[in-house]
Motif scaffolding. Structure first.
Motif, short mmCIF file in Angstrom:
data_model
loop_
_atom_site.label_atom_id
_atom_site.label_comp_id
_atom_site.label_asym_id
_atom_site.label_seq_id
_atom_site.Cartn_x
_atom_site.Cartn_y
_atom_site.Cartn_z
N SER A 96 0.83 -1.22 0.00
CA SER A 96 0.00 0.00 0.00
C SER A 96 0.86 1.27 0.00
O SER A 96 0.34 2.37 -0.16
N LYS A 97 2.20 1.12 0.19
CA LYS A 97 3.17 2.20 -0.05
C LYS A 97 3.16 3.36 0.95
O LYS A 97 3.97 4.26 0.85
N ASN A 98 2.21 3.37 1.89
CA ASN A 98 2.23 4.46 2.88
C ASN A 98 2.62 3.92 4.25
O ASN A 98 2.14 4.39 5.28
N THR A 99 3.50 2.90 4.26
CA THR A 99 3.86 2.29 5.54
C THR A 99 5.38 2.19 5.72
O THR A 99 6.12 2.15 4.73
N GLY A 100 5.80 2.15 6.97
CA GLY A 100 7.21 1.98 7.28
C GLY A 100 7.34 1.23 8.60
O GLY A 100 6.36 1.11 9.36
N ILE A 101 8.53 0.72 8.88
CA ILE A 101 8.72 -0.10 10.09
C ILE A 101 10.03 0.27 10.78
O ILE A 101 11.04 0.54 10.13
N CYS A 102 9.99 0.24 12.11
CA CYS A 102 11.19 0.52 12.90
C CYS A 102 11.99 -0.77 13.10
O CYS A 102 11.43 -1.83 13.36
N ILE A 103 13.32 -0.65 12.97
CA ILE A 103 14.22 -1.79 13.22
C ILE A 103 15.30 -1.32 14.21
O ILE A 103 15.82 -0.22 14.10
N GLN A 104 15.61 -2.21 15.18
CA GLN A 104 16.51 -1.84 16.28
C GLN A 104 17.91 -2.45 16.09
O GLN A 104 18.05 -3.68 16.01
N SER A 105 18.94 -1.60 16.08
CA SER A 105 20.29 -2.14 15.82
C SER A 105 20.85 -2.92 17.01
O SER A 105 21.85 -3.61 16.88
N TYR A 106 20.22 -2.84 18.20
CA TYR A 106 20.76 -3.63 19.32
C TYR A 106 20.45 -5.12 19.18
O TYR A 106 21.05 -5.95 19.83
N LEU A 107 19.51 -5.50 18.31
CA LEU A 107 19.19 -6.92 18.15
C LEU A 107 20.13 -7.57 17.14
O LEU A 107 20.35 -7.03 16.05
N LYS A 108 20.64 -8.75 17.49
CA LYS A 108 21.58 -9.43 16.60
C LYS A 108 20.90 -9.86 15.29
O LYS A 108 21.54 -10.01 14.27
N ARG A 109 19.58 -10.08 15.32
CA ARG A 109 18.87 -10.55 14.13
C ARG A 109 18.64 -9.43 13.10
O ARG A 109 18.25 -9.71 11.96
#
Ligand code: FAD
Length: 285
Positions: A133-146
């Motif tokens: 739908s192109k109007n979405t985004g997601i947060c990703i955390q650099s402290y996680l090894k994955r």
């Protein structure tokens, strides 16, 4: 009681826009005058009761309409545990789809906050559901090894990533256990994004990371946005916007301020930093 009120006033006036969505919209207008966009979050997390979840979803739907009519160009940012992650998968998907579709009508971007590690897979699956739908985004955390693998998967699907260091207390089996390693992984993921993604958002108050991104962008020339939390380094945000950076500030509102404020207090590594951030002039006029 009086002490609680005092603490609430200190945080509410610095980090949190106020109890109502109109407070967040007012902050967004002030930011817009300084060429800074806003990303509005209704405070609260970990809901498992269906009527609480429904009232959170209704609040976001009202907020979307208000933003749509207000011309602030704000986006919104939601915690999956506000809208059904702890209730059922079908409720979560139904509510998220409703919010994304409603926001799309007004051209509003919907971000997913990332919460504790046990919700990461469900949050990414949720994000991938409506990615087209192109109007979405997601947060990703650099402290996680994955996270590097998650980033590769999301970029492969043309997703929009907001990169943060991570705000929750996680075990060292799954997360990097020193600030240096978390920052090193932030820099590695950032480099991957510069090489492989057309657009992304770097959400950090770490001026070294911002400086590093500027030098990478001279080579890769990407559409990079920068984001900070309201009231932490507002003056720095204004300086960045004034010097031509695309800047967003995360503006939380509502009465559930305690957990959010506790995370902010915990991540400021010493009391001097917290006091400096609380006492220095943070309001944007
Ligand atoms: C827009 C945005 C959205 C976010 N969304 C999420 C999310 O969905 N999930 C999640 O887990 N985390 C989220 N975070 C929080 C993030 O994970 C970090 O906890 C937070 O940004 C602190 O990390 P840092 O990158 O600023 O680096 P740090 O190394 O922690 O800080 C760099 C410098 O910034 C200053 N600083 C940082 N925090 C404070 C503070 N509280 N008070 C005073 N000075 C401070 C200090 O000078 C510090 O040395 C978000 C952050 C931002 C900016």
């Amino acid at each position: 009681m009086k002490f609680n009120y005092l603490i609430e006033r200190i945080f509410a006036s610095r980090w949190i826009a106020g109890p109502l969505y109109s407070d967040a919209i007012n902050v967004s207008f002030k930011l817009k005058k300084r060429h800074i966009l806003s990303m509005i979050n209704f405070l609260g997390e970990n809901y498992s009761n269906k009527s609480d979840i429904k009232s959170n979803v209704d609040e976001y739907l009202k907020l979307i309409k208000k933003i749509g009519k207000s011309n602030t160009n704000s986006s919104i940012s939601i915690k999956p545990t506000q809208i059904g992650l702890l209730y059922s998968k079908s409720e979560l998907y139904k509510n998220y789809s409703k919010i994304v579709e409603s926001a799309k009508k007004y051209g509003i971007m919907v971000w997913l906050d990332m919460e504790e590690h046990q919700y990461v897979k469900q949050t990414i699956d949720l994000y991938l559901l409506k990615i087209s739908s192109k109007n979405t985004g997601i947060c990703i955390q650099s402290y996680l090894k994955r996270s590097m693998n998650d980033v590769k998967n999301i970029v492969k699907n043309n997703g929009y990533i907001r990169l943060v260091k991570g705000a929750y207390k996680e075990s060292k089996n799954i997360a990097f256990d020193s600030r240096e390693k978390v920052t090193e992984n932030y820099a590695n993921i950032m480099l991957y994004l510069f090489k492989n993604s057309k657009h992304f958002l770097l959400a950090t108050h770490d001026l070294n990371m911002i400086e590093l991104s500027e030098s990478l962008n001279k080579k890769y020339k990407r559409d990079v946005m920068y984001a900070m939390l309201n009231g932490i380094r507002n003056r720095e945000a204004v300086k960045l916007a004034d010097s031509g950076h695309k800047m967003i500030i995360y503006v939380p509102y509502g009465t559930q301020w305690f957990k959010y404020s506790y995370r902010r207090l915990r991540e400021a590594s010493n009391l001097k930093l917290v006091l400096r951030s609380l006492l220095s002039r943070q309001n944007i006029n």
